[in-house]
Design an enzyme around this catalytic site. Structure first.
Site, PDB file in Angstrom:
ATOM      1  N   HIS A   1       0.831  -1.207   0.000  1.00 36.95           N
ATOM      2  CA  HIS A   1       0.000   0.000   0.000  1.00 36.95           C
ATOM      3  C   HIS A   1       0.866   1.257   0.000  1.00 36.95           C
ATOM      4  O   HIS A   1       0.659   2.170  -0.811  1.00 36.95           O
ATOM      5  CB  HIS A   1      -0.915  -0.052   1.231  1.00 36.95           C
ATOM      6  CG  HIS A   1      -1.697   1.183   1.531  1.00 36.95           C
ATOM      7  ND1 HIS A   1      -3.071   1.216   1.516  1.00 36.95           N
ATOM      8  CD2 HIS A   1      -1.320   2.445   1.888  1.00 36.95           C
ATOM      9  CE1 HIS A   1      -3.494   2.418   1.829  1.00 36.95           C
ATOM     10  NE2 HIS A   1      -2.440   3.187   2.069  1.00 36.95           N
ATOM     11  N   GLU A   2       1.836   1.308   0.902  1.00 38.82           N
ATOM     12  CA  GLU A   2       2.634   2.528   1.054  1.00 38.82           C
ATOM     13  C   GLU A   2       3.628   2.714  -0.087  1.00 38.82           C
ATOM     14  O   GLU A   2       3.717   3.789  -0.677  1.00 38.82           O
ATOM     15  CB  GLU A   2       3.377   2.513   2.400  1.00 38.82           C
ATOM     16  CG  GLU A   2       2.477   2.476   3.630  1.00 38.82           C
ATOM     17  CD  GLU A   2       1.625   3.720   3.811  1.00 38.82           C
ATOM     18  OE1 GLU A   2       1.865   4.733   3.131  1.00 38.82           O
ATOM     19  OE2 GLU A   2       0.693   3.662   4.630  1.00 38.82           O
TER      20      GLU A   2
ATOM     21  N   HIS B   1       0.794   4.287  -2.857  1.00 39.01           N
ATOM     22  CA  HIS B   1       1.023   5.737  -2.863  1.00 39.01           C
ATOM     23  C   HIS B   1       2.242   6.127  -3.704  1.00 39.01           C
ATOM     24  O   HIS B   1       2.347   7.264  -4.160  1.00 39.01           O
ATOM     25  CB  HIS B   1       1.201   6.250  -1.436  1.00 39.01           C
ATOM     26  CG  HIS B   1      -0.035   6.164  -0.604  1.00 39.01           C
ATOM     27  ND1 HIS B   1      -1.271   6.569  -1.052  1.00 39.01           N
ATOM     28  CD2 HIS B   1      -0.232   5.717   0.678  1.00 39.01           C
ATOM     29  CE1 HIS B   1      -2.176   6.379  -0.099  1.00 39.01           C
ATOM     30  NE2 HIS B   1      -1.570   5.865   0.952  1.00 39.01           N
TER      31      HIS B   1
ATOM     32  N   GLU C   1      -6.495   6.656  -0.931  1.00 33.59           N
ATOM     33  CA  GLU C   1      -6.362   5.496  -0.045  1.00 33.59           C
ATOM     34  C   GLU C   1      -6.958   4.254  -0.703  1.00 33.59           C
ATOM     35  O   GLU C   1      -6.428   3.145  -0.569  1.00 33.59           O
ATOM     36  CB  GLU C   1      -7.044   5.766   1.298  1.00 33.59           C
ATOM     37  CG  GLU C   1      -6.383   6.838   2.153  1.00 33.59           C
ATOM     38  CD  GLU C   1      -4.916   6.567   2.441  1.00 33.59           C
ATOM     39  OE1 GLU C   1      -4.515   5.376   2.486  1.00 33.59           O
ATOM     40  OE2 GLU C   1      -4.160   7.538   2.609  1.00 33.59           O
TER      41      GLU C   1
END
Length: 735
Positions: free
Chosen positions: A449-450, A454, A507
């Site tokens: 995810h990070e 992103h 997100e």
């Protein structure tokens, strides 16, 4: 009776964040560096009180005065004598701990107001019987009068944070609405000013609307001063409205932050760190986001530090318009063993990124390999503590210069531990596997995810000079089959264009990347998962996501048809996408629980994750990225708002399911953090027990050296708009 969603239960989980061993291994210089950075973070975190609600700072001061004179244990006989039961006194302690943990009287995760779960007259009796009241009766009574009504009020508008009639915000004066926020954003863009460190106040003068943009800064003067190139302050006419840009918001707090950052500079490990801190210090002194960007550039270059930190107005989740940053600051120690996995993930990023389901032209031209470390948190000041972070949030820096990722290891270790008897909405046969694999699967999801969520995806931009970062004559939109027709122009950013949906949309995109890439064997092997274990990690990661989507309904306000938490809205959207995929991939049904009350069950067919599930996420994720890259706000809103809709029609009655989720919800844990203090030439770590009393004690001891001045400064800083007018300096404190 107060609805349970508006108070914190007496048995709420409280855990101490363990950083003893990490701190012990630091050198004396590193400990001193950590100490001063922590002081800067804790003082800066007080700004969150002023960013949350008009009454939060006054409640904080009231509690500080009470507990500074009498710790929780010493107040027990006072409470009994004042007529409180043991349950009511515990409810008071839980409320106080909750206010400290959230830095305000609204939950940091969900933005719902919480009130004391005891009668107002009982709390008043306790306050008036306290030693603090005995010593300063007029001041304490004035303080109680200034916040007691708002402290207990659950009028519709005050139940949640929001803009205009939808809720409470202090990022804007109470007479502002969405149209004012949109106009202000246009003005800020015209001046090349970031909204991150601002608040907006609207007034009417002679029938003409005027707006005041306040910059957070220690300096109050609007004129350029020594050490500053030029000021951005002044009066401007824009679309027949008057705008004034002023400095000095949170001035006393920003002065403290700058002071401690300057002290930290003397103990920095490198020139990079010194320049980084100088950029931050100038930012908080002068109110300059450009200076903070410069500090952030040096922060990105500070590869592999022993002590990691970041500080500023960072995340825009709680600004109802999605552009203003809430203050946060963290200080943490790198966990080298855990960080090795993330370093391997970074090394494999250029292999994994091409697996994402959008054309190569929609990916960044170059992947700028970031630091990705696992950290043990020493200090995290703000409204809440996340599991992972990808920063800085400045689009221009992220796209062309890079970013950093961190996973907060000691937070993950305690935040997501689950007891079987408290697991809701799952089949019994899934619960043991869920408990076993939730931690490992969440670590994989956070990492993907990070870093690759992103950290991925290009934004198409035409700069002020007319130069494009893509070939507008040949680039094809894969969703339409036609040439790209929209892009970001000049000073436009992702946040400024997509505003109210930007945080949750992003997100959601990052969560989808995590789901999609966790199917990749290389990604799983990096985290040590092979064969059947790897399949179990995939299953629980996907099961956790669809369950989280159902749990997300707690954070939807049906009265205003609005979401209060970006991540949980994102997970609900993903649930909707996977339900829509059909073919029995996800099943959600309403049932009766063992207690006879409404319940629900959600199941996931693990045999269809790599077929039906992967295809659904692949298509949706590509749409998300294409709409984001091309600045297609209308298309993005239509897609995201459509999946975010909570209705009682269709195959699932989500409004009724929301009632079931609220009936069976479990409140998030609160964290107790250590303090540091200088003893001679050494720095000591001061730890507290994992309880509400320990949490309260940590805060009263955190600001001991200048408590009374600090509290007076906080009350001085409290402002209100013309409609509410709760706290316009009605208190006069003796200095």
């Amino acid at each position: 009776m107060v609805d349970s969603q508006y108070y914190l239960p007496n048995d709420i989980g409280v855990s101490a964040l363990d950083c003893r061993e990490a701190f012990r291994l630091l050198s004396p210089r590193e400990k001193m560096y950590s100490h001063y950075l922590s002081r800067a973070a804790w003082y800066g975190g007080l700004a969150v009180l002023l960013q949350t609600s008009p009454e939060s700072a006054n409640i904080f001061v009231l509690l500080q005065k009470i507990f500074r004179k009498q710790p929780a244990a010493e107040l027990v006989p006072v409470a009994i004598a004042a007529g409180l039961t043991s349950e009511e006194y515990q409810a008071f302690l839980v409320y106080a701990a909750g206010l400290y943990a959230n830095m305000g009287n609204y939950k940091s995760f969900g933005d719902t107001k919480f009130v004391p779960n005891l009668p107002k007259d009982k709390l008043k009796a306790l306050v008036f019987a306290s030693q603090a009241f005995t010593e300063q009766p007029s001041e304490m009574e004035a303080l109680w009068d200034s916040c007691s009504s708002a402290l207990f009020s659950l009028e519709d508008k005050q139940k949640q944070l929001g803009l205009g009639s939808k809720g409470i915000t202090t990022y804007f004066s109470g007479n502002c609405g969405l149209e004012d926020a949109e106009l202000a954003q246009k003005f800020l863009d015209s001046q090349n000013l970031s909204a991150y460190n601002t608040r907006l106040f609207k007034t009417e003068k002679g029938g003409k609307l005027s707006y005041e943009v306040r910059l957070a800064s220690a300096v109050k003067s609007d004129c350029a001063i020594d050490g500053e190139g030029e000021t951005r302050c002044g009066s401007f006419s824009f679309e027949d409205k008057e705008f004034t840009v002023k400095r000095g918001d949170y001035a006393q707090i920003m002065e403290k932050v700058s002071h401690y950052l300057e002290k930290a500079q003397a103990h920095a490990a490198s020139e990079n760190q010194k320049k980084m801190l100088e950029g931050y210090r100038r930012s908080f002194t002068f109110g300059s986001i450009d200076a903070h960007k410069e500090g952030s550039r040096f922060w990105i270059k500070d590869k592999g530090p022993i002590v990691e930190s970041y500080i500023g107005f960072i995340e825009s989740y709680r600004d109802p318009f999605g552009s203003r940053g809430e203050f946060e600051g963290f200080v943490a120690v790198v966990n080298k063993a855990m960080s090795e996995r993330f370093a391997k993930l970074v090394s494999s990023a250029e292999v994994l990124l091409p697996e994402l389901p959008w054309p190569r032209d929609f990916e960044k031209d170059t992947f700028l390999k970031p630091d990705f470390t696992s950290l043990d948190v020493l200090t995290f000041a703000g409204s809440g503590i996340p599991a992972g972070i990808n920063i800085p949030n400045y689009d221009d820096i992220r796209q062309s210069e890079g970013f950093k990722n961190v996973s907060l290891g000691n937070v993950l270790a305690v935040a997501y531990a689950t007891q079987k008897e408290k697991l809701t909405f799952l089949e019994e046969e899934d619960k043991d596997a869920y408990i076993k694999w939730k931690g490992p699967s969440f670590e994989v999801q956070v990492g993907l995810h990070e870093l690759l969520g992103h950290g991925s995806g290009k934004l198409f931009v035409q700069d002020d000079q007319g130069k494009f970062n893509f070939d507008q004559n040949t680039l094809i939109n894969p969703e339409t089959g036609e040439k790209v027709t929209s892009w970001y122009r000049g000073n436009e950013t992702w946040d400024s264009r997509f505003s109210t949906i930007a945080s949750s949309y992003e997100e959601c995109r990052a969560e989808c990347v995590g789901l999609y890439l966790c199917l990749n064997k290389l990604a799983l092997s990096i985290f040590g998962h092979e064969d059947q274990d790897a399949e179990d990690v995939v299953y629980i990661n996907w099961l956790n996501m669809v369950r989280a989507g159902l749990l997300g309904l707690e954070f939807y306000t049906s009265e205003s048809s609005s979401w209060r938490q970006a991540h949980m809205q994102a997970r609900f959207v993903i649930l909707r996408v996977l339900l829509e995929a059909g073919e029995g991939l996800v099943r959600l049904e309403e049932v009766a629980g063992a207690d006879g009350r409404p319940d629900a069950r959600i199941t996931l067919d693990r045999t269809k994750i790599r077929t039906v599930g992967k295809t659904a996420i692949q298509r949706f994720l590509c749409k998300l990225q294409v709409l984001k890259a091309t600045a297609d706000v209308a298309g993005g809103r239509a897609l995201y708002d459509g999946y975010s809709a909570v209705t009682d029609s269709g195959s699932h009655n989500f409004l009724r399911l929301r009632d079931t989720v609220l009936l069976r919800k479990e409140d998030r844990k609160m964290f107790v953090q250590a303090n540091t203090r200088v003893q001679g030439e050494a720095v000591e770590l001061v730890e507290y027990e994992g309880s509400v009393a320990g949490l309260i004690c940590s805060f009263t001891e955190r600001f001991q050296e200048d408590a009374e001045q600090l509290e007076a400064d906080l009350l001085d800083t409290v402002t209100c708009d013309d409609q509410v007018c709760i706290l316009r300096r009605s208190l006069i404190w003796s200095r």
